[in-house]
Design a protein around this motif. Structure first.
Motif, short mmCIF file in Angstrom:
data_model
loop_
_atom_site.label_atom_id
_atom_site.label_comp_id
_atom_site.label_asym_id
_atom_site.label_seq_id
_atom_site.Cartn_x
_atom_site.Cartn_y
_atom_site.Cartn_z
N GLN A 35 1.02 -1.58 -0.20
CA GLN A 35 0.19 -0.06 0.40
C GLN A 35 0.66 1.41 0.06
OE1 GLN A 35 -3.91 0.18 2.72
NE2 GLN A 35 -2.92 2.21 3.07
N PHE A 85 -9.27 0.30 -1.78
CA PHE A 85 -10.08 -0.48 -0.11
C PHE A 85 -11.01 -1.36 -0.97
CE2 PHE A 85 -12.70 -0.27 3.17
CZ PHE A 85 -11.83 0.10 3.78
N ASN A 88 -10.84 -4.43 -1.91
CA ASN A 88 -9.92 -5.28 -0.92
C ASN A 88 -11.15 -5.97 -0.57
OD1 ASN A 88 -7.95 -6.96 0.23
ND2 ASN A 88 -8.42 -5.54 2.09
N TRP A 89 -11.86 -5.70 0.93
CA TRP A 89 -13.12 -5.09 0.97
C TRP A 89 -14.19 -6.24 0.32
CZ3 TRP A 89 -18.72 -4.00 0.81
CH2 TRP A 89 -19.17 -4.65 2.15
N LYS A 92 -13.41 -10.07 -0.34
CA LYS A 92 -12.72 -10.84 0.47
C LYS A 92 -14.89 -11.28 1.04
CE LYS A 92 -9.01 -9.41 2.76
NZ LYS A 92 -8.32 -8.28 3.98
N THR A 99 -4.31 -10.13 -0.64
CA THR A 99 -3.96 -8.97 0.83
C THR A 99 -4.43 -7.51 -0.10
OG1 THR A 99 -2.11 -8.66 0.15
CG2 THR A 99 -2.04 -10.83 1.67
N GLN A 100 -5.09 -6.68 0.92
CA GLN A 100 -5.22 -5.33 0.42
C GLN A 100 -3.67 -4.36 0.06
OE1 GLN A 100 -7.22 -2.70 3.48
NE2 GLN A 100 -5.69 -1.09 2.98
N ASP A 101 -2.85 -5.28 0.30
CA ASP A 101 -1.08 -4.87 -0.75
C ASP A 101 -0.90 -4.85 -1.58
OD1 ASP A 101 0.17 -3.16 2.23
OD2 ASP A 101 0.85 -4.94 2.78
N VAL A 103 -3.85 -5.56 -3.65
CA VAL A 103 -4.74 -5.32 -4.38
C VAL A 103 -4.13 -4.11 -4.82
CG1 VAL A 103 -7.13 -4.05 -3.95
CG2 VAL A 103 -6.65 -5.88 -3.61
N PHE A 104 -3.99 -2.99 -3.35
CA PHE A 104 -3.23 -1.73 -3.57
C PHE A 104 -1.98 -1.47 -5.01
CE2 PHE A 104 -5.83 0.02 -0.33
CZ PHE A 104 -5.72 1.17 -0.53
N THR A 150 -7.84 -6.19 -10.29
CA THR A 150 -8.75 -7.54 -9.16
C THR A 150 -9.01 -8.94 -9.42
OG1 THR A 150 -10.34 -5.63 -9.82
CG2 THR A 150 -11.62 -7.76 -8.55
N SER A 153 -5.26 -10.25 -7.96
CA SER A 153 -5.12 -9.76 -6.37
C SER A 153 -6.19 -10.53 -5.39
CB SER A 153 -4.55 -8.37 -6.59
OG SER A 153 -6.21 -7.16 -6.68
#
Length: 200
Positions: A35, A85, A88-89, A92, A99-101, A103-104, A150, A153
């Protein structure tokens, strides 16, 4: 290099995902950063566009230039953050395992270079108008790349990835609509307080 972010490496990765748009290409780089690197990369691209917006705005006055600079910096960063964000949310919620990392970082690889090009050219008055059709094509291409990023990741199938991207785009619209209402309310209040707008 800024704060340990290797821009030359990220630019070469961006070139590859832009010229070889496949899920596998994004998967190749998804663990190369996180991120922090993503926001720095997109922030630099927004900064380049902001400098051009500021220079153009100077001709209309210092206040216009400052507002143009802040708009060119804040709006793209906020838009990118909300999109990544929510990807990622929502991913899931549909069983995504990324992971968020990841995705970002994957989203930044296509967002930053497209933002740099459209932001810089788009802020130049005459050139921006001539560039509008290209900006539209790049915007559509960015949606496709967002779908690929998307899938890569978050490890989602086609339908779930499409749903996730749609939700993220709607979230962007909602955030900017709320901000627009707040900014308009503040502007009207300031206008009334200064006497520029009649309270009656």
């Amino acid at each position: 290099m800024i704060q340990g972010v290797n821009f030359s490496e990220m630019i070469s990765q961006s070139i590859k995902v832009l010229t070889q748009p496949r899920t596998e290409t994004f998967e190749e780089f998804e663990k190369h950063g996180g991120q922090r690197e993503a926001l720095t990369y997109v922030g630099v691209a927004a900064g380049l566009a902001g400098v051009v917006a500021f220079i153009v705005g100077i001709f209309s006055g210092p206040l216009v230039a400052i507002i143009a600079l802040l708009g060119a910096l804040i709006a793209p960063l906020l838009s990118f953050f909300v999109f990544a964000f929510v990807i990622n949310w929502m991913g899931k919620q549909q069983g995504g395992t990324g992971t968020q990392d990841e995705v970002f970082y994957t989203c930044s690889l296509y967002t930053a270079p497209i933002l740099a090009v459209t932001g810089i050219v788009g802020n130049i008055p005459v050139l921006g108008c001539l560039f509008a059709p290209v900006s539209l094509v790049l915007g559509l291409y960015q949606l496709y790349l967002g779908y690929l990023a998307t899938r890569a990741s978050m490890n989602l199938d086609q339908n779930k990835a499409i749903i996730t991207v749609i939700v993220a785009i709607v979230a962007q619209w909602i955030v900017f609509a709320v901000i627009g209402v707040i900014v308009a309310a503040i502007a009207i209040s300031m206008g009334v307080a200064s006497g520029a707008i009649s309270a009656q």
